[in-house]
Design an enzyme around this catalytic site. Structure first.
Site, PDB file in Angstrom:
ATOM      1  N   ASP A  36     -11.065   1.819  -9.201  1.00 19.66           N
ATOM      2  CA  ASP A  36      -9.907   2.478  -8.117  1.00 19.66           C
ATOM      3  C   ASP A  36      -9.863   1.701  -6.881  1.00 19.66           C
ATOM      4  OD1 ASP A  36      -8.215   3.443 -10.333  1.00 19.66           O
ATOM      5  OD2 ASP A  36      -8.811   4.762 -10.256  1.00 19.66           O
ATOM      6  N   GLU A 198      14.926  -5.686 -10.389  1.00 22.66           N
ATOM      7  CA  GLU A 198      14.648  -6.659  -8.902  1.00 22.66           C
ATOM      8  C   GLU A 198      13.723  -5.499  -7.366  1.00 22.66           C
ATOM      9  OE1 GLU A 198      17.308  -4.801  -9.905  1.00 22.66           O
ATOM     10  OE2 GLU A 198      18.835  -4.841  -8.109  1.00 22.66           O
TER      11      GLU A 198
HETATM   12  O1  FUB Z   1      -8.709   6.367 -11.900  1.00 21.58           O
HETATM   13  C1  FUB Z   1      -7.671   6.984 -12.705  1.00 21.58           C
HETATM   14  C2  FUB Z   1      -6.242   6.717 -12.851  1.00 21.58           C
HETATM   15  O2  FUB Z   1      -6.066   5.054 -13.516  1.00 21.58           O
HETATM   16  C3  FUB Z   1      -5.618   6.939 -11.476  1.00 21.58           C
HETATM   17  O3  FUB Z   1      -5.415   7.751 -10.351  1.00 21.58           O
HETATM   18  C4  FUB Z   1      -4.765   4.825 -11.857  1.00 21.58           C
HETATM   19  O4  FUB Z   1      -4.329   4.018 -10.733  1.00 21.58           O
HETATM   20  C5  FUB Z   1      -5.661   4.778 -13.029  1.00 21.58           C
HETATM   21  O5  FUB Z   1      -6.532   3.343 -12.359  1.00 21.58           O
END
Ligand code: FUB
Length: 458
Positions: A36, A198
């Site tokens: 992340d 969209e």
């Molecule tokens: O890292 C835990 C969770 O997995 C994150 O909050 C999401 O974005 C995904 O990467």
């Protein structure tokens, strides 16, 4: 003749493999599993905030307790600032330190973070610090926002000073943050986006009446008067996609896929982060590329890219090489933290509660690579701040590769124990120009010594 060709071919492949390995730059961090990515540019440096997958996964699910920070002035060497806060920073949290983002405003750093509350349920807290690397404290003593699916906040301050926070899985919500960054406009309140195809892409695998491909992990930024929202999409395994708008509040128009599902060493999630640094755009993401990598043991990577002339984002391919061109050189005549690493093998970092971070778990054969070190003044001595209960370890100082030209060898003597730091020195062969430096650790057994920082002297 055929066998000779095969032999030459194999040799070439071997050489190519070797040089590819030498050039590996992704994942960015080799000492921990990181996920992340949330990069931030501040005062000419990139600060990379990451969540952290523990080495031991519990109950086959995300096992995440704290957030880490790394910084770089050149996009290839990353200095480890350690775990800078944990879910325990929020006294009302019981865990699950997932994806957050940090931003600077008026002398303070505001870090928006999702956790689970003590009695269950998702919430987003905000931590504040005077420094990008902490220490951070809970700004409110309670959640800023709470509700089912309230995870993955992204924060953005527009040129007119208005700040926005978007977040969520499976829905996407936003608020207008007040100038204090720790409260939001109650008049406009919490707004839920309409997730139409969209606006947020076409979902192939329809689940629970969800149509648009948007999944989670939004990342909001502005470029040339256009607003961009990057996000993991599709359901799992996730690819990365983007939408654009003429206003930070939309309406959002679906753009395209920017990174396909990563086939080789991908995780079932992905997560975008974006910066422009020294005029170069970069996309951060995560894969499962470290040894032992899985969907719960992920690793942050980065790719430079160029926007198309019309402002659209091209399809970006994940690579091992990542950032090939260093954005600056390293000055070896000032203190360089040992945990400033372009690539390493076999090592960990450790830290104390005063914010000091050092390299540890050094075994024979491990090494640190530091890219683009500028020996413009030449060098006569290498100094290293080390701590050791043993006197069995050495640091070989090499350039070019881990078996490259040997400049000198530092025999590390006992300093009496852990965190008993002593500066030890050795002579090195003179060298001029810009080189990749390899600090190769030699010795039998494990935990030869700990290593805090180094420098060269003329
Ligand atoms: O890292 C835990 C969770 O997995 C994150 O909050 C999401 O974005 C995904 O990467």
């Amino acid at each position: 003749m055929l066998s000779r060709n095969i032999k030459i071919g194999s040799l070439l492949l071997f050489a190519l493999g070797l040089s590819l390995n030498l050039a590996a730059q992704n994942p960015i961090v080799q000492t921990y599993y990181t996920a992340d990515p949330a990069p931030m540019v501040h005062n000419g440096k990139v600060y990379l905030y990451t969540s952290h997958d523990e080495d031991v996964t519990v109950k086959n699910f995300f096992t995440m307790n704290d957030w880490r920070c790394y910084s770089s002035s050149d996009m290839v060497n990353w200095t480890d600032h350690g775990a800078i806060l944990s879910y325990k920073t929020f006294s009302w949290s019981r865990g699950d330190a997932w994806a957050g983002q940090c931003i600077y405003r008026n002398g303070k750093f505001y870090y928006y973070l999702p956790v689970n509350k003590i009695n269950g349920g998702n919430a987003i807290g905000v931590a504040v610090s005077d420094s990008p690397t902490g220490p951070f404290k809970d700004a409110l003593g309670k959640p800023l926002l709470e509700g089912y699916g309230y995870i993955d906040p992204t924060v953005f301050i527009d040129t007119d000073g208005q700040a926005y926070l978007y977040w969520g899985n499976p829905d996407l919500w936003h608020v207008k943050l007040n100038a204090d960054m720790v409260s939001y406009d109650q008049k406009t309140g919490i707004v839920k986006e309409t997730l139409k195809d969209e606006n947020f892409g076409y979902r192939e695998k329809k689940i629970n009446n969800r149509t648009a491909a948007y999944e989670e992990g939004p990342w909001l930024f502005k470029r040339k008067a256009k607003y961009y929202m990057l996000y993991p999409a599709g359901g799992v395994p996730e690819h990365l996609a983007y939408s654009t708008a003429d206003s930070p509040l939309g309406p959002w128009k679906y753009g395209d896929t920017i990174m396909h599902v990563i086939k080789n060493k991908g995780a079932f999630t992905n997560h975008p982060g974006y910066i422009e640094f020294k005029g170069q755009p970069y996309l951060f993401y995560h894969d499962a590329g470290l040894p032992g990598g899985t969907g719960f043991k992920r690793s942050v990577c980065v790719e430079p890219f160029q926007f198309n002339a019309d402002g659209s984002i091209p399809l970006i391919t994940p690579t091992k090489e990542g950032v090939v061109k260093s954005a600056a050189n390293v000055n070896p005549y000032q203190r360089v933290e040992a945990e400033t690493i372009a690539w390493s093998e076999g090592l960990k970092t450790d830290q104390n509660d005063k914010g000091a971070v050092w390299v540890t778990k050094i075994d024979g054969g491990d090494y640190i690579k530091v890219r683009s070190v500028d020996f413009n003044k030449g060098a006569k001595f290498f100094d290293a701040s080390v701590a050791s209960a043993n006197s069995d370890g050495k640091i070989e100082i090499r350039v070019g590769s881990k078996t490259g030209k040997l400049l000198g060898v530092l025999q590390v003597k006992s300093t009496g124990g852990a965190e008993n730091w002593k500066l030890q020195s050795c002579k090195v062969a003179n060298l001029k120009g810009v080189h990749d430096l390899y600090l190769v650790f030699v010795g039998s057994g494990n935990n030869l010594f700990d290593f805090d920082w180094w420098t060269f002297r003329k």
